[in-house]
Design an enzyme around this catalytic site. Structure first.
Site, mmCIF file in Angstrom:
data_model
loop_
_atom_site.group_PDB
_atom_site.id
_atom_site.type_symbol
_atom_site.label_atom_id
_atom_site.label_comp_id
_atom_site.label_asym_id
_atom_site.label_seq_id
_atom_site.Cartn_x
_atom_site.Cartn_y
_atom_site.Cartn_z
ATOM 1 N N SER A 199 40.750 30.787 42.612
ATOM 2 C CA SER A 199 42.083 30.500 42.073
ATOM 3 C C SER A 199 43.141 31.447 42.623
ATOM 4 C CB SER A 199 42.055 30.613 40.549
ATOM 5 O OG SER A 199 41.827 31.951 40.169
ATOM 6 N N CYS A 200 42.728 32.566 43.224
ATOM 7 C CA CYS A 200 43.721 33.581 43.622
ATOM 8 C C CYS A 200 44.018 33.611 45.121
ATOM 9 C CB CYS A 200 43.248 34.956 43.186
ATOM 10 S SG CYS A 200 43.276 35.160 41.410
ATOM 11 N N PHE A 201 42.974 33.805 45.954
ATOM 12 C CA PHE A 201 43.237 34.035 47.383
ATOM 13 C C PHE A 201 44.084 32.926 48.028
ATOM 14 C CE2 PHE A 201 39.174 36.825 48.005
ATOM 15 C CZ PHE A 201 39.805 37.865 47.366
ATOM 16 N N LYS B 242 46.163 30.787 46.835
ATOM 17 C CA LYS B 242 47.558 30.723 46.375
ATOM 18 C C LYS B 242 48.335 31.992 46.768
ATOM 19 C CE LYS B 242 47.579 32.164 41.532
ATOM 20 N NZ LYS B 242 48.518 33.244 41.377
ATOM 21 N N ASP B 243 47.701 33.145 46.622
ATOM 22 C CA ASP B 243 48.434 34.380 46.916
ATOM 23 C C ASP B 243 48.720 34.513 48.413
ATOM 24 O OD1 ASP B 243 48.199 34.742 44.230
ATOM 25 O OD2 ASP B 243 46.840 36.462 44.308
#
Ligand code: NAD
Length: 396
Positions: A255-257, A259-260
């Site tokens: 969910s993070c990499f 999008k970030d």
């Protein structure tokens, strides 16, 4: 301290339970009534090692309450509100701060001037200006405390974190949030809001970059039929490089990499900054996922196998989080190439995922997507009984 955690997802729940374990009193609030109902029965709403134990721990239970209505919380006594809601990427590659804004509106008439508002959600530096324009809060008093835990080892990461980052223009508020972590043996960096979020974004650019590097390195090893374990260990033993976080995989996700990285790429474009390395991180992963798919297709065709089964639906081990899971990307690519493909998982329940191994027929290529825990031992034993089946994993 008396805390309210807003948003009981992966970050909110783990952080709040950890604060409760070290003695803070924590009220959790989430608009998802089902999640709160499950938690009020001390059941985990998702898979995470140790989560069950924390929910059943009497000390933690004494210090926690779960709510689905803001008005049910005793706001008079609250020292700090810690916002942990989602911050997804918009179609334009911008960060969507609407969930944070709606929390501001929910709490503005409930808190007093003394209550600290702390944002744990990831929000990129240019979006901070948007918060500034939100008239319901005073931007200068906000505290930013970006989170670095990894799903799958989240409690261990909380208690043995490499650092705590606290950013604010209000030094008193900043110190009070820092004190929440005073019992942990770690360095706390106090800084300004923009720098605090840049630390989060640059970390989340470097980590997938490293994973992409190790995947590209593994493709070279594979091409030359060299020994992957020896080569990567030989490279990683150099203390400037290191062996941690250096395992090849079918691809990275979560969910993070994705999008970030997308957001920092957008940030660079907006600022006319030429960052060729950063701009290629996602492309490198896409190329790797395609390469891995080609490899599976080759293995199927050259061994006359009919079907691929991908074991592990989530984006990595020890979690049931399937957001941006490489397994689904590879599943779709194989389907586009008219290959029979199934996903098998012991934890994830979804229309696409099998939980009964007996449904798999013979003549299969079984692919381990990440290192499987002991709950998969039966599957591994059964696989060995199957005729004409290849069991494959990409790392040694
Ligand atoms: N998941 C991770 O591993 C991780 C790690 C570090 C940082 N982060 C960042 O932390 C933030 C949260 O991530 P997550 O994965 O925990 O999200 P999540 O989607 O798992 O949980 C968010 C929760 O917030 C709730 N929510 C939304 N609006 C609300 C409102 N107005 N009031 C109350 N509850 C509300 C949702 O119902 C949901 O339960 C994101 O910004 C993410 O980028 C995530």
């Amino acid at each position: 301290m008396q805390l309210v955690i807003v948003g009981v997802g992966y970050v909110g729940l783990i952080t709040g339970l950890s604060f409760a374990k070290i003695g803070h009193n924590v009220s959790f609030i989430d608009t998802d009534k089902d999640k709160i109902n499950v938690l009020n029965h001390y059941r985990p709403p998702f898979i995470e090692p140790e989560l069950k134990d924390y929910l059943l721990n009497s000390e933690v239970q004494q210090n926690t309450q779960f709510f689905d209505n803001y008005n049910d919380i005793k706001w008079d006594s609250i020292d700090a509100v810690i916002i942990c809601v989602q911050t997804p990427t918009t179609e334009e590659g911008d960060v969507d701060i609407s969930y944070i804004s709606s929390v501001f509106h929910n709490i503005k008439d409930l808190i007093d001037n003394e209550t600290i508002i702390c944002i744990k959600s990831t929000i990129h530096p240019l979006a901070l200006e948007k918060l500034f324009k939100d008239s319901s809060i005073n931007y200068e008093d906000l505290v930013f405390n970006p989170e670095f835990l990894r799903e799958g080892s989240a409690f261990a990461d909380f208690f043995h974190t490499d650092r705590v980052i606290v950013g604010s223009l209000n030094s008193e508020n900043m110190k009070k949030i820092g004190e929440l972590y005073s019992s942990l043996d770690t360095e706390i960096i106090y800084t300004d809001p923009v720098s605090s979020q840049l630390i989060k974004y640059l970390s989340n650019a470097y980590l997938p970059l490293r994973l992409s590097f190790v995947n590209e390195a593994s493709r070279v090893v594979d091409e030359l039929n060299a020994n992957q374990e020896d080569v990567l260990r030989g490279v990683g033993l150099d203390s400037r490089i290191g062996l941690d976080y250096f395992r090849p995989s079918p691809g990275w996700g979560g969910s993070c990499f994705p999008k970030d990285v997308k957001e920092i790429q957008e940030l660079a474009k907006n600022q006319n900054l030429n960052l060729p390395l950063v701009q290629s991180i996602i492309n490198s992963n896409d190329v790797h996922i395609s390469w891995f798919t080609d490899k599976l297709v080759d293995m199927l065709e050259s061994n006359n196998l009919e079907k691929v089964c991908l074991i592990g639906a989530s984006f990595k081990e020890n979690t049931d989080d399937i957001r941006h899971s490489p397994t689904f990307a590879i599943y779709q690519k194989l389907q586009q190439r008219s290959k029979k493909v199934e996903i098998y998982d012991n934890y994830v329940l979804s229309d696409f995922v099998l939980n009964d191994f007996d449904l798999l027929k013979d003549y299969s290529l079984i692919v381990e997507m990440f290192p499987l825990d002991d709950s998969y031992n039966k599957l591994k034993d059964k696989t060995q009984e199957l005729q004409n089946t290849i069991y494959y994993r990409f790392w040694n």
